[in-house]
Motif scaffolding. Structure first.
Motif, PDB file in Angstrom:
ATOM      1  N   SER A 326       2.518   6.594  17.842  1.00 52.49           N
ATOM      2  CA  SER A 326       3.462   7.079  16.839  1.00 52.49           C
ATOM      3  C   SER A 326       4.624   6.102  16.682  1.00 52.49           C
ATOM      4  O   SER A 326       4.716   5.101  17.392  1.00 52.49           O
ATOM      5  N   GLY A 327       5.509   6.411  15.731  1.00 51.66           N
ATOM      6  CA  GLY A 327       6.688   5.574  15.522  1.00 51.66           C
ATOM      7  C   GLY A 327       6.456   4.495  14.481  1.00 51.66           C
ATOM      8  O   GLY A 327       5.449   4.499  13.752  1.00 51.66           O
ATOM      9  N   PRO A 328       7.386   3.545  14.373  1.00 48.73           N
ATOM     10  CA  PRO A 328       7.260   2.466  13.380  1.00 48.73           C
ATOM     11  C   PRO A 328       5.982   1.657  13.597  1.00 48.73           C
ATOM     12  O   PRO A 328       5.571   1.414  14.735  1.00 48.73           O
ATOM     13  N   ILE A 329       5.361   1.237  12.501  1.00 42.02           N
ATOM     14  CA  ILE A 329       4.126   0.458  12.586  1.00 42.02           C
ATOM     15  C   ILE A 329       4.480  -0.986  12.931  1.00 42.02           C
ATOM     16  O   ILE A 329       5.138  -1.679  12.157  1.00 42.02           O
ATOM     17  N   LEU A 330       4.036  -1.439  14.090  1.00 45.33           N
ATOM     18  CA  LEU A 330       4.384  -2.787  14.546  1.00 45.33           C
ATOM     19  C   LEU A 330       3.623  -3.847  13.753  1.00 45.33           C
ATOM     20  O   LEU A 330       4.191  -4.847  13.329  1.00 45.33           O
ATOM     21  N   SER A 331       2.328  -3.649  13.572  1.00 46.92           N
ATOM     22  CA  SER A 331       1.526  -4.592  12.769  1.00 46.92           C
ATOM     23  C   SER A 331       1.524  -4.108  11.323  1.00 46.92           C
ATOM     24  O   SER A 331       0.518  -3.621  10.807  1.00 46.92           O
ATOM     25  N   HIS A 332       2.680  -4.266  10.695  1.00 35.52           N
ATOM     26  CA  HIS A 332       2.889  -3.696   9.360  1.00 35.52           C
ATOM     27  C   HIS A 332       2.187  -4.458   8.256  1.00 35.52           C
ATOM     28  O   HIS A 332       1.870  -3.914   7.201  1.00 35.52           O
ATOM     29  N   ASP A 333       1.934  -5.758   8.485  1.00 36.63           N
ATOM     30  CA  ASP A 333       1.513  -6.646   7.401  1.00 36.63           C
ATOM     31  C   ASP A 333       0.189  -6.244   6.771  1.00 36.63           C
ATOM     32  O   ASP A 333       0.068  -6.201   5.541  1.00 36.63           O
ATOM     33  N   GLN A 334      -0.826  -5.942   7.589  1.00 37.81           N
ATOM     34  CA  GLN A 334      -2.123  -5.592   7.024  1.00 37.81           C
ATOM     35  C   GLN A 334      -2.070  -4.264   6.278  1.00 37.81           C
ATOM     36  O   GLN A 334      -2.768  -4.067   5.280  1.00 37.81           O
ATOM     37  N   VAL A 335      -1.220  -3.356   6.731  1.00 32.01           N
ATOM     38  CA  VAL A 335      -1.042  -2.086   6.017  1.00 32.01           C
ATOM     39  C   VAL A 335      -0.395  -2.333   4.657  1.00 32.01           C
ATOM     40  O   VAL A 335      -0.806  -1.765   3.639  1.00 32.01           O
ATOM     41  N   GLU A 336       0.616  -3.192   4.634  1.00 28.70           N
ATOM     42  CA  GLU A 336       1.278  -3.522   3.367  1.00 28.70           C
ATOM     43  C   GLU A 336       0.308  -4.183   2.398  1.00 28.70           C
ATOM     44  O   GLU A 336       0.355  -3.922   1.188  1.00 28.70           O
ATOM     45  N   ALA A 337      -0.589  -5.013   2.926  1.00 31.57           N
ATOM     46  CA  ALA A 337      -1.599  -5.653   2.072  1.00 31.57           C
ATOM     47  C   ALA A 337      -2.524  -4.606   1.465  1.00 31.57           C
ATOM     48  O   ALA A 337      -2.840  -4.645   0.266  1.00 31.57           O
ATOM     49  N   ALA A 338      -2.970  -3.658   2.285  1.00 32.75           N
ATOM     50  CA  ALA A 338      -3.863  -2.613   1.785  1.00 32.75           C
ATOM     51  C   ALA A 338      -3.163  -1.738   0.749  1.00 32.75           C
ATOM     52  O   ALA A 338      -3.761  -1.332  -0.256  1.00 32.75           O
ATOM     53  N   MET A 339      -1.881  -1.450   0.958  1.00 34.17           N
ATOM     54  CA  MET A 339      -1.126  -0.614   0.014  1.00 34.17           C
ATOM     55  C   MET A 339      -0.889  -1.356  -1.300  1.00 34.17           C
ATOM     56  O   MET A 339      -0.930  -0.757  -2.376  1.00 34.17           O
ATOM     57  N   MET A 340      -0.637  -2.663  -1.206  1.00 32.16           N
ATOM     58  CA  MET A 340      -0.441  -3.449  -2.426  1.00 32.16           C
ATOM     59  C   MET A 340      -1.729  -3.501  -3.248  1.00 32.16           C
ATOM     60  O   MET A 340      -1.707  -3.362  -4.481  1.00 32.16           O
ATOM     61  N   ALA A 341      -2.862  -3.699  -2.573  1.00 27.13           N
ATOM     62  CA  ALA A 341      -4.145  -3.722  -3.276  1.00 27.13           C
ATOM     63  C   ALA A 341      -4.464  -2.356  -3.870  1.00 27.13           C
ATOM     64  O   ALA A 341      -4.992  -2.259  -4.991  1.00 27.13           O
ATOM     65  N   ASP A 342      -4.136  -1.299  -3.155  1.00 30.06           N
ATOM     66  CA  ASP A 342      -4.371   0.053  -3.649  1.00 30.06           C
ATOM     67  C   ASP A 342      -3.567   0.336  -4.909  1.00 30.06           C
ATOM     68  O   ASP A 342      -3.980   1.111  -5.776  1.00 30.06           O
ATOM     69  N   ALA A 343      -2.398  -0.304  -5.037  1.00 25.50           N
ATOM     70  CA  ALA A 343      -1.537  -0.092  -6.200  1.00 25.50           C
ATOM     71  C   ALA A 343      -1.988  -0.900  -7.415  1.00 25.50           C
ATOM     72  O   ALA A 343      -1.350  -0.832  -8.464  1.00 25.50           O
ATOM     73  N   GLY A 344      -3.072  -1.663  -7.304  1.00 25.27           N
ATOM     74  CA  GLY A 344      -3.589  -2.405  -8.447  1.00 25.27           C
ATOM     75  C   GLY A 344      -3.190  -3.865  -8.484  1.00 25.27           C
ATOM     76  O   GLY A 344      -3.474  -4.557  -9.461  1.00 25.27           O
TER      77      GLY A 344
END
Length: 624
Positions: A326-344
């Protein structure tokens, strides 16, 4: 997942995508068809390989009898297999692109608008923010890199296109004082030429992701793009301008990641490690980009992102709960990449060597410390796999990131079960089928080293490449000893990962602190304190081997020797004098050391200036 809306309204997202596609820069339909064919081919190769290797392993284990320990071995093998097979096919595809294409990058991104750099074309004023994220770092070293970057931009007369933000999360009083002094001097030297802003947060909420989020919320509307920099990052002015020009050329591009190279180092440990990584990275990244296309990875630094969609779609909330994940996501980068791709939006890697650099950890203790933080962050993805909104490819990438570290305990379980099975079997019994076992060992070892061997084959067959890496003899000798180095290091890291994962699920929390970046020797007592588990593992292996002949146990020799020698290995490879010797030995030569690029010449001068100033300050303090 986001602090606004994790899943935006469907009609709003459809409108966004329609707006992006209306630019008519590229026929998206044709690109999707091409990517679909590539992914179909890649998926077929991976699934076929998985099926074949699983079949061979089953024959090896069960042809001579069934046992529960063998079932555990098979399950553990299946955990380690996907990452291995995917890496192998990345290497094969990458090698084919390097060998049979005059421009491998153009082949990977055929028809994609990533643009070309025209240095005569002026940049938009303050279009891009440079974000230097620091926490309890060596401020003079950070300032030296930033100074060299600004000097390089000034040389190309491109300062007007950028603003520099130094985003500090430091909490150590001495580091804070050092930061305020160094970055105030940096700002004074560049005032009226480029905007330089230093900001320190009292609490590092969300760690680095929270640091970048704070920038986006407070200053994001002032700029169109942001280029993320770690404290050890250095990008040439050309690379910075390239990133901006490619973003300008493609409004659908959300994140563009550069291929990050290791800077020349005085550390023996780092020198050998990053030479091998350099070989493996080129073929691997090319092969991955070939089929991932617009849904590529993001490594969190030495990359550019489009601020508006990043702020809208990629802000991360802490993971709920009180457990270890739980808590802040330490390896945030790959999640941000997936969210950016999900947004189009597109997320791409620009797989070209040169202009984008970083420093790697100077010794084994710091290397493991960095790896364990990544391990914790990647394991947090378990909580995200069921989250709504991620595309299939994004979920696959998150799953593979988990397996990258989950494979370590699985690998140790496999070895333990193999030893147990062999130990309880009757001496005259053939426990594992030798024919299929030999085939399996050859296949697995080929896959393990495939990314490095692929680029090595390319280097050795291209005259200019051979010369840049020091010549054929240097490449052969360097590759042989790097192979030994990697074989010794692999079980050491697997044990470290496994212990950490066990402690993590027992309730241990990791801390994010400053990183050591300068080489220095590791003392014996510190090495014993850090590496006694690996040494104990190796001693147990030696005791076990004494009951068998060498012919029966030689395959496990690297697995036992690496941990057994961890303490002397860590101490020897940490010695700066040894690093300096090998830096001038002609071994593990990087192309930038044979012919130093202009931007690195400026960095070297700036770092020497800082070293002289520090030496002068130390002498003055000693006389007081």
């Amino acid at each position: 997942m986001t602090k606004q809306s994790r899943v935006p309204e469907e009609n709003a997202r459809t409108s966004l995508v329609d707006q992006l596609l209306s630019t008519n820069i590229i026929d998206k339909h044709q690109e999707n068809k091409r990517l679909f064919r590539r992914r179909l081919i890649f998926g077929g190769l991976v699934l076929t390989s998985l099926a074949v290797l699983t079949t061979i392993m089953s024959l090896t284990l069960f042809l001579n009898g069934f046992a529960l320990s063998k079932v555990v071995m098979l399950l553990a093998f299946l955990v380690t297999l996907p990452w291995l097979v995917i890496g192998f096919w990345h290497a094969v595809i990458g090698l084919m692109l390097m060998r049979f294409s005059s421009n491998s990058t153009a082949q990977v991104y055929a028809g994609t608008p990533l643009g070309t750099l025209d240095l005569k074309k002026p940049l938009q004023n303050k279009q891009t923010a440079l974000l230097s994220c620091v926490r309890n770092e060596d401020s003079p070293e950070v300032a030296a890199k930033l100074e060299a970057m600004l000097q390089d931009l000034d040389r190309l007369e491109k300062l007007n296109g950028f603003s520099l933000y130094i985003l500090s999360d430091s909490n150590d009083p001495e580091h804070i004082r050092q930061e305020m002094r160094e970055f105030s001097l940096l700002r004074a030297r560049w005032q009226n030429r480029i905007e330089v802003l230093y900001r320190r947060r009292e609490k590092n909420t969300g760690f680095k992701a929270g640091n970048v989020e704070d920038f986006c919320r407070n200053w994001g509307t002032r700029h169109e793009y942001a280029i993320t920099l770690d404290a050890d990052s250095f990008l040439s002015a050309e690379s910075l301008c390239h990133l901006v020009s490619k973003m300008n050329a493609n409004p659908r591009l959300g994140i563009l990641q550069t291929l990050v190279l290791g800077l020349s180092t005085n550390s023996f440990f780092t020198r050998v490690f990053q030479w091998g990584m350099r070989l493996g990275m080129r073929s691997y990244t090319l092969g991955a980009a070939w089929w991932q296309g617009s849904s590529g990875p993001y490594w969190g630094h030495n990359a550019v992102f489009r601020i508006k969609p990043f702020t809208q779609f990629c802000m991360l909330e802490p993971l709920p709960g009180n457990d270890a994940l739980s808590g802040p996501i330490l390896s945030h980068d790959q999640v941000e990449a997936a969210m950016m791709a999900d947004a189009g939006y597109e997320v791409r890697v620009w797989p070209v060597e040169g202009g984008s650099y970083e420093e790697n950890p100077p010794h084994l203790i710091e290397f493991i410390r960095r790896d364990l933080r990544w391990c914790h962050g990647n394991l947090q993805y378990f909580k995200l796999l069921r989250e709504p909104g991620f595309k299939l490819l994004g979920r696959i990438q998150l799953g593979l990131a988990i397996l990258m570290f989950a494979g370590s305990p699985a690998w140790l379980v496999f070895i333990a079960m193999a030893i147990l099975t062999a130990s309880v079997s009757a001496p005259e019994t053939i426990t594992f089928d030798p024919f299929y076992g030999t085939i399996l060992i050859v296949a697995i070892m080929s896959m393990v080293f495939a990314p490095k061997l692929a680029t090595l084959a390319h280097v050795l067959t291209v005259r200019n490449e051979r010369r840049d890496y020091g010549g054929s003899f240097s490449v052969f000798v360097s590759a042989f000893f790097e192979l030994v180095y990697s074989m010794l290091l692999a079980p050491v890291m697997a044990i470290a990962h496994s212990i950490f994962i066990a402690q993590l699920f027992a309730g241990r929390k990791t801390q994010w602190g400053g990183q050591e970046r300068q080489p220095h020797g590791i003392l014996f007592l510190l090495a014993v304190k850090k590496f006694w588990p690996q040494t104990l593992f190796g001693l147990c292996g030696v005791i076990w081997m004494m009951d068998y002949t060498f012919a029966d146990t030689w395959l496990l020799l690297p697995v036992i020797l690496g941990p057994l020698l961890t303490i002397p290995f860590a101490m020897i490879t940490s010695k700066p004098a040894l690093g300096m010797y090998f830096k001038h030995s002609g071994l593990w030569v990087l192309p930038e050391e044979k012919k130093t690029p202009l931007e690195l010449q400026g960095l070297n001068k700036e770092q020497r200036r800082v070293e002289l100033e520090l030496a002068k300050a130390n002498r003055a303090a000693a006389t007081r």
